[in-house]
Design a protein around this motif. Sequence first.
Motif, PDB file in Angstrom:
ATOM      1  N   THR A   6       0.841  -1.198   0.000  1.00 20.51           N
ATOM      2  CA  THR A   6       0.000   0.000   0.000  1.00 20.51           C
ATOM      3  C   THR A   6       0.873   1.243   0.000  1.00 20.51           C
ATOM      4  O   THR A   6       1.913   1.286   0.664  1.00 20.51           O
ATOM      5  N   THR A   7       0.413   2.269  -0.742  1.00 20.47           N
ATOM      6  CA  THR A   7       1.132   3.540  -0.796  1.00 20.47           C
ATOM      7  C   THR A   7       0.134   4.685  -0.774  1.00 20.47           C
ATOM      8  O   THR A   7      -0.794   4.724  -1.582  1.00 20.47           O
ATOM      9  N   SER A   8       0.325   5.609   0.166  1.00 15.80           N
ATOM     10  CA  SER A   8      -0.472   6.828   0.222  1.00 15.80           C
ATOM     11  C   SER A   8       0.480   8.012   0.195  1.00 15.80           C
ATOM     12  O   SER A   8       1.449   8.052   0.953  1.00 15.80           O
ATOM     13  N   THR A   9       0.201   8.980  -0.664  1.00 13.22           N
ATOM     14  CA  THR A   9       1.110  10.120  -0.777  1.00 13.22           C
ATOM     15  C   THR A   9       0.856  11.186   0.277  1.00 13.22           C
ATOM     16  O   THR A   9       1.770  11.922   0.648  1.00 13.22           O
ATOM     17  N   THR A  10      -0.384  11.288   0.790  1.00 10.99           N
ATOM     18  CA  THR A  10      -0.699  12.350   1.749  1.00 10.99           C
ATOM     19  C   THR A  10      -1.290  11.847   3.053  1.00 10.99           C
ATOM     20  O   THR A  10      -1.459  12.624   3.987  1.00 10.99           O
ATOM     21  N   SER A  11      -1.626  10.566   3.148  1.00  9.18           N
ATOM     22  CA  SER A  11      -2.283  10.069   4.353  1.00  9.18           C
ATOM     23  C   SER A  11      -1.656   8.745   4.776  1.00  9.18           C
ATOM     24  O   SER A  11      -0.449   8.568   4.662  1.00  9.18           O
ATOM     25  N   ASP A  12      -2.469   7.780   5.270  1.00 14.60           N
ATOM     26  CA  ASP A  12      -1.943   6.537   5.827  1.00 14.60           C
ATOM     27  C   ASP A  12      -1.918   5.407   4.801  1.00 14.60           C
ATOM     28  O   ASP A  12      -2.809   5.291   3.957  1.00 14.60           O
ATOM     29  N   GLY A  13      -0.915   4.546   4.950  1.00 14.88           N
ATOM     30  CA  GLY A  13      -0.886   3.353   4.123  1.00 14.88           C
ATOM     31  C   GLY A  13      -2.012   2.411   4.495  1.00 14.88           C
ATOM     32  O   GLY A  13      -2.728   1.893   3.635  1.00 14.88           O
ATOM     33  N   ILE A  14      -2.202   2.180   5.810  1.00 13.05           N
ATOM     34  CA  ILE A  14      -3.290   1.351   6.337  1.00 13.05           C
ATOM     35  C   ILE A  14      -3.823   2.034   7.584  1.00 13.05           C
ATOM     36  O   ILE A  14      -3.047   2.397   8.475  1.00 13.05           O
ATOM     37  N   GLU A  15      -5.172   2.191   7.660  1.00 11.78           N
ATOM     38  CA  GLU A  15      -5.761   2.835   8.830  1.00 11.78           C
ATOM     39  C   GLU A  15      -7.021   2.108   9.268  1.00 11.78           C
ATOM     40  O   GLU A  15      -7.882   1.779   8.449  1.00 11.78           O
ATOM     41  N   ALA A  16      -7.128   1.857  10.574  1.00 11.02           N
ATOM     42  CA  ALA A  16      -8.332   1.276  11.163  1.00 11.02           C
ATOM     43  C   ALA A  16      -8.786   2.163  12.307  1.00 11.02           C
ATOM     44  O   ALA A  16      -7.995   2.485  13.195  1.00 11.02           O
ATOM     45  N   LYS A  17     -10.061   2.555  12.278  1.00  9.62           N
ATOM     46  CA  LYS A  17     -10.608   3.326  13.391  1.00  9.62           C
ATOM     47  C   LYS A  17     -10.911   2.430  14.587  1.00  9.62           C
ATOM     48  O   LYS A  17     -11.092   2.906  15.696  1.00  9.62           O
ATOM     49  N   GLY A  18     -10.964   1.119  14.348  1.00  8.31           N
ATOM     50  CA  GLY A  18     -11.147   0.153  15.423  1.00  8.31           C
ATOM     51  C   GLY A  18      -9.866  -0.617  15.652  1.00  8.31           C
ATOM     52  O   GLY A  18      -8.773  -0.054  15.614  1.00  8.31           O
ATOM     53  N   ASP A  19      -9.973  -1.940  15.879  1.00 12.39           N
ATOM     54  CA  ASP A  19      -8.801  -2.791  16.073  1.00 12.39           C
ATOM     55  C   ASP A  19      -8.215  -3.197  14.726  1.00 12.39           C
ATOM     56  O   ASP A  19      -8.918  -3.278  13.714  1.00 12.39           O
ATOM     57  N   LEU A  20      -6.916  -3.504  14.737  1.00 14.27           N
ATOM     58  CA  LEU A  20      -6.216  -3.920  13.529  1.00 14.27           C
ATOM     59  C   LEU A  20      -5.444  -5.197  13.810  1.00 14.27           C
ATOM     60  O   LEU A  20      -4.765  -5.310  14.837  1.00 14.27           O
ATOM     61  N   SER A  21      -5.534  -6.176  12.894  1.00 13.44           N
ATOM     62  CA  SER A  21      -4.750  -7.400  13.050  1.00 13.44           C
ATOM     63  C   SER A  21      -4.124  -7.792  11.718  1.00 13.44           C
ATOM     64  O   SER A  21      -4.753  -7.669  10.665  1.00 13.44           O
ATOM     65  N   ILE A  22      -2.873  -8.246  11.795  1.00 16.62           N
ATOM     66  CA  ILE A  22      -2.152  -8.765  10.634  1.00 16.62           C
ATOM     67  C   ILE A  22      -1.651 -10.147  11.019  1.00 16.62           C
ATOM     68  O   ILE A  22      -0.867 -10.291  11.965  1.00 16.62           O
TER      69      ILE A  22
END
Length: 593
Positions: free
Chosen positions: A180-196
């Motif tokens: 993932t690539t974002s030029t002005t914001s986040d590559g990955i964003e979760a407003k809740g929980d995040l799991s990888i």
Amino acid sequence: MAALFTTPKRNDKTSGAHFVEPDLRRRTLLAHGSWRRVTRRIVVGAVCALTVSSLLMPSVSLAAEWVDVGGTQYNAGTAAGDAAGTWSWDGADDMKLNGYDGGAIQAAGKLNIAYEGKNTVKTEPDYTGAAIKAQDGTSQKAELNITSSNSTDELNVTAEADAIKSTGDLSISGPGTVNTTSTTSDGIEAKGDLSITGSGTVNATGGTEGIQSKGKTTIDSSGTVIAKGSEGYGIAAGSDLIIKGGGKVEASSIEEAAIWADGNIDISGGSQVEASSQGDLAVDAEGSLAVTNASLDASGVEYGVYAYKGVTLDHATVTVRTSASGGQAIALITDGDDIVIKNGSIVDAFAEGKFSVAISTRNHQPNVAGGHIYISDSVVKAIARYVETGGDGPDHYSNDQSGEVIPEPRGLNIGIFAQTYEGITPATISIVRSKLTAEGDTAAIFALAISEDGKAIGTIEIEGAPIQTPAGGKIINYRYEEECGPSISYEAGQTIGTGDATIDSPYDAAVAKSTAIVPPEEIKPEEKPGETKPGSKSEGTKTTKTVAAATAGAKTTGILAATGDTSSAAIIATALVGTAAIVTGALASRKRS
């Protein structure tokens, strides 16, 4: 001397846009000897507003109410897809991508995306939304799950805004690769929980954060996770951050911390974590840091690893580097609890700056935890060096034209340092059955307790490992008393050095700038461990513990480092007058939210 022995200050800072606003810069030199540290918090009003708004949001995630693929919306209940079969949706919560190459994908509610082969999701230059996004619907709460089946599967996501985003929970799993690539914001964003999870690769690059969640973040992967932040963090967790599974995590940032968590950071299960920042500290935990059966390699500016509620390294391999030319640098620090290094851990900490410490702990306010270091059955190397732009080295004294010695405190550099100010219990450094090398251009090891009645004494305890260097090295006492108007501040502690006199300056020649403590089984034969050096304990003595004999109101004068001249000692004492009052005021004002 008291003002020289203070650690960073933590100030509250309100949050800004985009979840958490970055810290104020920590690039402040020691003002009147105070080591300052700045951090952030989310304001109470914002938290209350979020709590109220969450009550109005959907609470159940069953399926997507609609999906939008490349600008066309499809409503729930009817399956959809393209003729080439590059994407398909079952009309509920499952979507498949197989060779997809197109525009943004969005959904209201829950969406499960399974990708096969090589897939590309890219937004147009003027598109302001996320490339892949799950948002709350009318009756369904957002949830986004992305998974793969094969190691050759690939999902590439590019956007000016967030690349992958969920206003609820978000998970990425499987053996495939997600870029993932974002030029002005986040590559990955979760407003809740995040799991990888899984064995794949996740590579997230953001103009702000690389990876961030507002809730708990769990990386349980045997693969590789790479997170690169620019203006923001590499990895930012709004609660706890858990890294396990034996994989590799690489986090970096240009301007902010490489890894930040508003809760605890736990690294375990053979995981290998690398964190580096070009403009800030490497790892920052508002809670505690624990590394268990895992490794951490951190490199930062001014600070390497900071954890407010303590550090525990259990069978861990930890390397920390930090540098601040002309400023303050602390490699490993906690100021709200203790540091514990145990069970075969290998720790290598290095800091260089005008004021530097390799390993440091203290209590940030009176009568709170902190100020104790416990090292057992481990190998520790702690080095603090002096560096100053345009300076000529760490000399603390110079001669004027008349030849008189004039004190010039050029800096303060200590390998291992524990300090308490009216702490629950006085500062302690305990070294048990461990191999330790400590160096500092001021002192190798120092334990210091500051109190208003003179009863608290910082102590060093060594068990099962004699002091090998310096020759004739032992634990010596330090004591300094300072009158500040109607009150008196007392400093009492211990350091490694030579001689029998109680010193009153960290720059005294008796203070060891380098020390080695080695268990008997690791001593080379030519060192003849059976021999007893003058002034040392006998071979049968397993514990070396010296407690300074101090009484309230007693004032002792140490031996001057350079000359031994008592008149010069008086000059040093005069130069240090007034510092205790500065420390008392600074420490009393340090509050946390």
